[in-house]
Design a protein around this motif. Structure first.
Motif, short mmCIF file in Angstrom:
data_model
loop_
_atom_site.label_atom_id
_atom_site.label_comp_id
_atom_site.label_asym_id
_atom_site.label_seq_id
_atom_site.Cartn_x
_atom_site.Cartn_y
_atom_site.Cartn_z
N GLN A 9 -19.91 -12.80 13.13
CA GLN A 9 -19.00 -12.68 12.00
C GLN A 9 -18.36 -11.29 12.00
O GLN A 9 -18.89 -10.34 12.57
CB GLN A 9 -19.77 -12.88 10.69
CG GLN A 9 -20.41 -14.26 10.60
CD GLN A 9 -21.25 -14.36 9.36
OE1 GLN A 9 -20.76 -14.12 8.26
NE2 GLN A 9 -22.50 -14.72 9.50
N ASP A 11 -17.78 -9.30 9.31
CA ASP A 11 -18.30 -8.40 8.29
C ASP A 11 -19.81 -8.29 8.44
O ASP A 11 -20.53 -9.23 8.13
CB ASP A 11 -17.94 -8.93 6.90
CG ASP A 11 -18.31 -7.94 5.81
OD1 ASP A 11 -19.26 -7.16 6.01
OD2 ASP A 11 -17.66 -7.97 4.75
N GLN A 14 -21.78 -9.22 5.23
CA GLN A 14 -21.87 -10.66 5.00
C GLN A 14 -22.88 -11.29 5.94
O GLN A 14 -23.68 -12.14 5.54
CB GLN A 14 -20.50 -11.29 5.19
CG GLN A 14 -19.46 -10.90 4.16
CD GLN A 14 -18.12 -11.56 4.43
OE1 GLN A 14 -18.03 -12.48 5.23
NE2 GLN A 14 -17.08 -11.11 3.74
N GLN A 15 -22.83 -10.88 7.18
CA GLN A 15 -23.76 -11.43 8.17
C GLN A 15 -25.19 -11.13 7.77
O GLN A 15 -26.06 -12.00 7.87
CB GLN A 15 -23.46 -10.84 9.55
CG GLN A 15 -24.32 -11.44 10.66
CD GLN A 15 -23.94 -10.87 12.02
OE1 GLN A 15 -23.23 -9.88 12.11
NE2 GLN A 15 -24.41 -11.50 13.06
N GLN A 18 -26.37 -13.32 4.75
CA GLN A 18 -26.58 -14.71 5.14
C GLN A 18 -27.82 -14.85 6.03
O GLN A 18 -28.52 -15.86 5.96
CB GLN A 18 -25.34 -15.25 5.84
CG GLN A 18 -24.16 -15.42 4.89
CD GLN A 18 -22.89 -15.83 5.62
OE1 GLN A 18 -22.83 -16.88 6.22
NE2 GLN A 18 -21.88 -14.97 5.56
N ALA A 57 -22.03 -14.99 -3.57
CA ALA A 57 -21.00 -15.03 -2.53
C ALA A 57 -21.63 -15.33 -1.17
O ALA A 57 -21.08 -16.10 -0.37
CB ALA A 57 -20.25 -13.70 -2.48
N ALA A 58 -22.80 -14.75 -0.91
CA ALA A 58 -23.49 -15.00 0.36
C ALA A 58 -23.88 -16.47 0.49
O ALA A 58 -23.75 -17.08 1.56
CB ALA A 58 -24.73 -14.12 0.48
N ARG A 60 -22.41 -19.04 -1.02
CA ARG A 60 -21.19 -19.84 -0.83
C ARG A 60 -20.70 -19.74 0.61
O ARG A 60 -20.28 -20.74 1.20
CB ARG A 60 -20.10 -19.37 -1.80
CG ARG A 60 -20.35 -19.77 -3.25
CD ARG A 60 -19.08 -19.59 -4.07
NE ARG A 60 -18.63 -18.20 -4.08
CZ ARG A 60 -18.99 -17.31 -4.98
NH1 ARG A 60 -19.83 -17.64 -5.96
NH2 ARG A 60 -18.52 -16.07 -4.93
N ARG A 61 -20.73 -18.54 1.19
CA ARG A 61 -20.28 -18.39 2.57
C ARG A 61 -21.19 -19.14 3.53
O ARG A 61 -20.73 -19.74 4.51
CB ARG A 61 -20.21 -16.90 2.94
CG ARG A 61 -19.03 -16.17 2.33
CD ARG A 61 -18.86 -14.79 2.95
NE ARG A 61 -19.97 -13.91 2.63
CZ ARG A 61 -20.00 -13.07 1.60
NH1 ARG A 61 -18.95 -13.00 0.79
NH2 ARG A 61 -21.04 -12.29 1.39
N THR A 64 -20.16 -22.68 3.35
CA THR A 64 -18.89 -22.88 4.04
C THR A 64 -19.10 -22.98 5.55
O THR A 64 -18.44 -23.78 6.23
CB THR A 64 -17.91 -21.73 3.72
OG1 THR A 64 -17.65 -21.71 2.31
CG2 THR A 64 -16.60 -21.90 4.47
N ARG A 65 -20.01 -22.19 6.06
CA ARG A 65 -20.30 -22.20 7.49
C ARG A 65 -21.23 -23.35 7.90
O ARG A 65 -21.50 -23.54 9.08
CB ARG A 65 -20.94 -20.88 7.92
CG ARG A 65 -20.02 -19.67 7.75
CD ARG A 65 -20.71 -18.41 8.26
NE ARG A 65 -21.03 -18.53 9.68
CZ ARG A 65 -22.12 -18.03 10.23
NH1 ARG A 65 -23.04 -17.42 9.50
NH2 ARG A 65 -22.34 -18.17 11.52
#
Length: 325
Positions: A9, A11, A14-15, A18, A57-58, A60-61, A64-65
């Motif tokens: 990823q 960011d 973010q990685q 997650q 947010a984490a 949700r991402r 999404t993945r």
């Protein structure tokens, strides 16, 4: 933990968040079909310093993945591990737990992949390199990649999937017929790799001693065990378990693994208690189902079978669409 996609990823923050989520689910909930309420996952991530907006947010991402799948019960959203990733996750976790165990036998041969990708197909080239690295390959030269293990079939599958047909994959016994600068081992930066192992040992030796003396409580156990795993998971991507026969006698990989196993297994019970405590605040019927596993459980391929779910018909109130395995 939930296995990551080979492509990195953009960011790192973010990685990281997650990965924390995936590690928590994998270490204490992966074998369960029930979904966990989002509020519980937010609180779990809060143990690692993530504020509620960042935690949500984490999650949700990750959804999404496709790393987690969502379900709803009234106004409440819950998340679980998607069934389509079941075998992938098993393979990924097994790879992590077996890494560095020293139980692989090398036959003295190297596997080479030689390929040519046109300049205009830059995305194909990038993806191919990323996938090969994830499989334990490294470049001796730009279009010549190597692994000490018999990974030819995997490389051919990746090449075919990406439509790269100008390629050759072969396995050879090189003996001592190569100059030092042309030896396959030069594909890996051994000095940098040693430094990573030494850093791991410097960081965790003290914790290993505290684990041995029983000085780590449940809350610290959960965060420390999870951070340990997110750190350990980097090594299989950096080191394809280069054979001992081609490494210095004082290579630190085995010492790093001993440290990892001592902490991971030793912190399992108190970390599980903390996971269950936090889950009980949002889904008390599910909290007793949390369970840890040891490195040896995974190496033997003997994960615990899910216990019956609470509630009518053996299904929990938060159960999602995964069904029984």
């Amino acid at each position: 933990m939930v296995a990551p996609a080979p492509e990195a990823q953009s960011d790192p923050g973010q990685q990281h968040s997650q990965r924390l989520l995936g590690t928590l689910l994998g270490d204490y909930w992966f074998w369960r079909p029930e979904h966990l309420p989002s509020a519980a996952l937010v609180e779990l991530l809060g143990e690692f310093g993530l504020a509620e907006p960042a935690a949500r947010a984490a999650i949700r991402r990750a959804a999404t993945r496709g790393l987690v799948v969502a379900s709803r019960a009234g106004r409440t959203t819950a998340y679980g591990v998607p069934e389509r990733t079941h075998e992938l996750v098993i393979a990924h976790v097994t790879r992590l737990m077996r890494f560095g165990a020293g139980d692989r036998t090398w036959d003295g041969r190297w596997t080479f992949a030689l390929f040519s990708v046109p300049e205009e197909q830059r995305e194909v080239r990038r993806t191919l390199r990323t996938r090969l690295r994830w499989l334990g390959w490294a470049p001796v030269y730009d279009g010549v990649w190597v692994t000490p293990w018999d990974g030819g079939d995997q490389a051919l599958d990746v090449l075919a999937e990406l439509g790269v047909d100008t390629a050759t994959v072969a396995r050879a016994d090189l003996a001592d017929r190569l100059p030092a600068r042309g030896h396959p081992l030069r594909a890996w930066d051994l000095d940098a790799l040693r430094a990573r192992y030494d850093d791991f040992l410097d960081r965790y030796r003290g914790l290993a001693e505290r684990v041995r003396t029983g000085a780590v409580g449940p809350a610290e156990a959960l965060t420390s065990r999870t951070r340990l795993m997110t750190h350990w998971r980097e090594f299989p991507d950096l080191d394809p378990e280069l054979p001992a026969e081609v490494l210095p006698a004082d290579w630190p990989r085995s010492a790093a693994r001993e440290c990892f196993v001592a902490i991971y297994d030793g912190l399992g019970p108190p970390a599980e208690r903390r996971f269950a405590q936090l889950l009980a605040r949002h889904a008390p019927d599910l909290a007793p189902l949390a369970a840890h596993r040891t490195s040896e459980d995974v190496r033997r391929g003997e994960p615990a079978e899910p216990a019956p779910s609470p509630g009518a018909g053996g299904r929990a109130g938060w159960a999602g669409p995964l069904g029984r395995r």
